[in-house]
Design a protein around this motif. Structure first.
Motif, PDB file in Angstrom:
ATOM      1  N   ALA A 152      -2.541  -0.817   1.121  1.00 46.09           N
ATOM      2  CA  ALA A 152      -2.957  -1.373   2.404  1.00 46.09           C
ATOM      3  C   ALA A 152      -3.825  -2.618   2.227  1.00 46.09           C
ATOM      4  O   ALA A 152      -3.862  -3.493   3.098  1.00 46.09           O
ATOM      5  CB  ALA A 152      -3.719  -0.325   3.203  1.00 46.09           C
ATOM      6  N   ALA A 153      -4.526  -2.721   1.086  1.00 44.61           N
ATOM      7  CA  ALA A 153      -5.399  -3.863   0.832  1.00 44.61           C
ATOM      8  C   ALA A 153      -4.630  -5.084   0.345  1.00 44.61           C
ATOM      9  O   ALA A 153      -5.181  -6.191   0.291  1.00 44.61           O
ATOM     10  CB  ALA A 153      -6.464  -3.483  -0.201  1.00 44.61           C
ATOM     11  N   GLY A 154      -3.372  -4.896  -0.016  1.00 45.82           N
ATOM     12  CA  GLY A 154      -2.565  -5.994  -0.520  1.00 45.82           C
ATOM     13  C   GLY A 154      -1.825  -6.725   0.583  1.00 45.82           C
ATOM     14  O   GLY A 154      -2.141  -6.577   1.768  1.00 45.82           O
ATOM     15  N   PRO A 155      -0.820  -7.534   0.209  1.00 45.69           N
ATOM     16  CA  PRO A 155      -0.031  -8.255   1.209  1.00 45.69           C
ATOM     17  C   PRO A 155       0.640  -7.300   2.190  1.00 45.69           C
ATOM     18  O   PRO A 155       0.953  -6.157   1.845  1.00 45.69           O
ATOM     19  CB  PRO A 155       1.022  -8.992   0.360  1.00 45.69           C
ATOM     20  CG  PRO A 155       0.439  -9.036  -1.007  1.00 45.69           C
ATOM     21  CD  PRO A 155      -0.397  -7.808  -1.155  1.00 45.69           C
ATOM     22  N   ALA A 156       0.866  -7.771   3.407  1.00 48.07           N
ATOM     23  CA  ALA A 156       1.434  -6.909   4.447  1.00 48.07           C
ATOM     24  C   ALA A 156       2.792  -6.361   4.054  1.00 48.07           C
ATOM     25  O   ALA A 156       3.159  -5.246   4.445  1.00 48.07           O
ATOM     26  CB  ALA A 156       1.547  -7.683   5.759  1.00 48.07           C
ATOM     27  N   ASP A 157       3.555  -7.137   3.284  1.00 47.80           N
ATOM     28  CA  ASP A 157       4.882  -6.668   2.879  1.00 47.80           C
ATOM     29  C   ASP A 157       4.842  -5.846   1.595  1.00 47.80           C
ATOM     30  O   ASP A 157       5.873  -5.485   1.053  1.00 47.80           O
ATOM     31  CB  ASP A 157       5.847  -7.841   2.704  1.00 47.80           C
ATOM     32  CG  ASP A 157       5.373  -8.845   1.654  1.00 47.80           C
ATOM     33  OD1 ASP A 157       4.260  -8.656   1.114  1.00 47.80           O
ATOM     34  OD2 ASP A 157       6.108  -9.823   1.385  1.00 47.80           O
ATOM     35  N   GLY A 158       3.619  -5.520   1.114  1.00 44.76           N
ATOM     36  CA  GLY A 158       3.496  -4.750  -0.120  1.00 44.76           C
ATOM     37  C   GLY A 158       3.183  -3.286   0.107  1.00 44.76           C
ATOM     38  O   GLY A 158       2.943  -2.545  -0.840  1.00 44.76           O
ATOM     39  N   SER A 159       3.190  -2.856   1.368  1.00 52.74           N
ATOM     40  CA  SER A 159       2.867  -1.464   1.676  1.00 52.74           C
ATOM     41  C   SER A 159       4.068  -0.569   1.396  1.00 52.74           C
ATOM     42  O   SER A 159       5.220  -0.955   1.631  1.00 52.74           O
ATOM     43  CB  SER A 159       2.459  -1.356   3.144  1.00 52.74           C
ATOM     44  OG  SER A 159       2.086  -0.045   3.466  1.00 52.74           O
ATOM     45  N   TYR A 160       3.788   0.632   0.892  1.00 54.08           N
ATOM     46  CA  TYR A 160       4.846   1.582   0.577  1.00 54.08           C
ATOM     47  C   TYR A 160       4.619   2.887   1.332  1.00 54.08           C
ATOM     48  O   TYR A 160       3.470   3.282   1.564  1.00 54.08           O
ATOM     49  CB  TYR A 160       4.885   1.871  -0.928  1.00 54.08           C
ATOM     50  CG  TYR A 160       5.408   0.732  -1.757  1.00 54.08           C
ATOM     51  CD1 TYR A 160       6.782   0.555  -1.946  1.00 54.08           C
ATOM     52  CD2 TYR A 160       4.533  -0.169  -2.346  1.00 54.08           C
ATOM     53  CE1 TYR A 160       7.265  -0.494  -2.702  1.00 54.08           C
ATOM     54  CE2 TYR A 160       5.012  -1.223  -3.112  1.00 54.08           C
ATOM     55  CZ  TYR A 160       6.370  -1.383  -3.282  1.00 54.08           C
ATOM     56  OH  TYR A 160       6.850  -2.426  -4.029  1.00 54.08           O
ATOM     57  N   PRO A 161       5.690   3.597   1.696  1.00 56.48           N
ATOM     58  CA  PRO A 161       5.529   4.883   2.383  1.00 56.48           C
ATOM     59  C   PRO A 161       5.010   5.950   1.433  1.00 56.48           C
ATOM     60  O   PRO A 161       5.048   5.792   0.196  1.00 56.48           O
ATOM     61  CB  PRO A 161       6.951   5.197   2.867  1.00 56.48           C
ATOM     62  CG  PRO A 161       7.840   4.467   1.920  1.00 56.48           C
ATOM     63  CD  PRO A 161       7.100   3.218   1.541  1.00 56.48           C
TER      64      PRO A 161
END
Length: 301
Positions: free
Chosen positions: A63-72
């Motif tokens: 969540a602290a990374g890039p918006a497109d770096g989030s994983y389920p």
């Protein structure tokens, strides 16, 4: 005996400790010593473990990374299985160098309509005070709930229905491999109409998954290890007393805390009632003594 050994979260992080790589390594080393004692006693082990703090930390990092770096959560669960399995495999391998050891990412099928998806109860990640927890919930769309004296994020925890890699695990066990699997309850998946599998946003309870695994593998015993030496009646009160033996028919898991001992007792009772074989709950350091009926709580018909 063939024993499914479920390591509680204390195998990787003691209460109040920072979730650092060094702390995890040190605690896994202690857990490996307990497992090595069971191996030396002649038992065949299948090892499972918790991942609540770890998967929560991975979610925070994503969540602290890039918006497109989030994983389920299913992908993060797979990451935590590999990370924790690596630590256990390495530390246990140093103590049992003549044993073949393998970590296996494990998918666990759940029902897409499980009511748990509408009632998140599984705590993950670090602990917060109430004000911080409520602020994070508002900012990040979390659901939070009390966990002891603190607050944590909670997510859905559907009941496990099938260990998808059970046949692979059984094959490895038959060839003398000590398998580390179903970490964190396994990776939750649902079955599509065409029979393929799809991950879902959830974390499965490790104790229920371990009991299911033990049934599918025909294990002789289910051993749930934690940081408490036994199940206690009236726990936390001056009248607290250890329960040395329990009959699954007489157990009401609802009378024990849902966030700690309740799931362990329910999972152990299910295994004992359905298989006629024993389950036991106790302290990690007492693993061998528990198997010898010298410590812990035994649950059997």
């Amino acid at each position: 005996m063939r024993i499914v050994v479920a390591l509680g979260g204390n195998a990787l992080l003691r209460r109040g400790e920072p979730l650092t790589a060094e702390n995890q390594r040190a605690n896994v080393r202690n857990a490996a010593q307990a497992l090595a004692g069971l191996i030396a006693d002649g038992h065949s082990l299948i090892v499972t473990h918790g991942n609540g703090p770890q998967v929560g930390l991975l979610a925070l990092q994503a969540a602290a990374g890039p918006a497109d770096g989030s994983y389920p959560l299913d992908v993060l669960g797979a990451e935590s299985e590999g990370m924790i399995g690596y630590l256990i495999e390495q530390e246990l391998g140093a103590l049992a160098q003549d044993r073949l050891i393998a970590t296996l990412l494990t998918q666990v099928r759940v029902a897409p309509d499980d009511p748990a998806f509408g009632r998140p109860t599984k705590p993950i990640g670090p602990v917060y005070d109430e004000a911080t927890a409520r602020r994070l919930a508002a900012e990040r769309g979390w659901q939070v709930a009390p966990d002891g004296n603190a607050w944590r994020r909670v997510v859905a925890s559907p009941r496990p229905l099938e260990i998808m890699e059970a046949r692979v695990i059984a094959l490895l066990v038959e060839h003398g491999v000590l398998v580390i699997c179903a970490g964190g309850g396994g990776i939750p998946v649902v079955e599509r109409a065409d029979g393929s599998l799809m991950g879902v946003e959830a974390v499965i309870d490790k104790d229920f998954a371990s009991a299911l695994l033990a049934r599918q593998l025909g294990a002789d015993m289910l051993l749930l290890l934690t940081d408490v030496d036994a199940v206690y009646a009236d726990f936390g009160t001056p009248a607290a007393r250890p329960i040395l033996q329990m009959n699954p028919v007489d157990i009401s898991a609802g009378s024990f805390p849902a966030g700690s001992m309740g799931p362990k007792i329910a999972a152990a009772a299910d295994f004992a009632a359905q298989t006629g074989k024993p389950a036991a709950i106790g302290r990690l350091a007492d693993a061998l003594a528990i198997v010898h009926r010298e410590r812990g709580t035994w649950i059997e018909v």
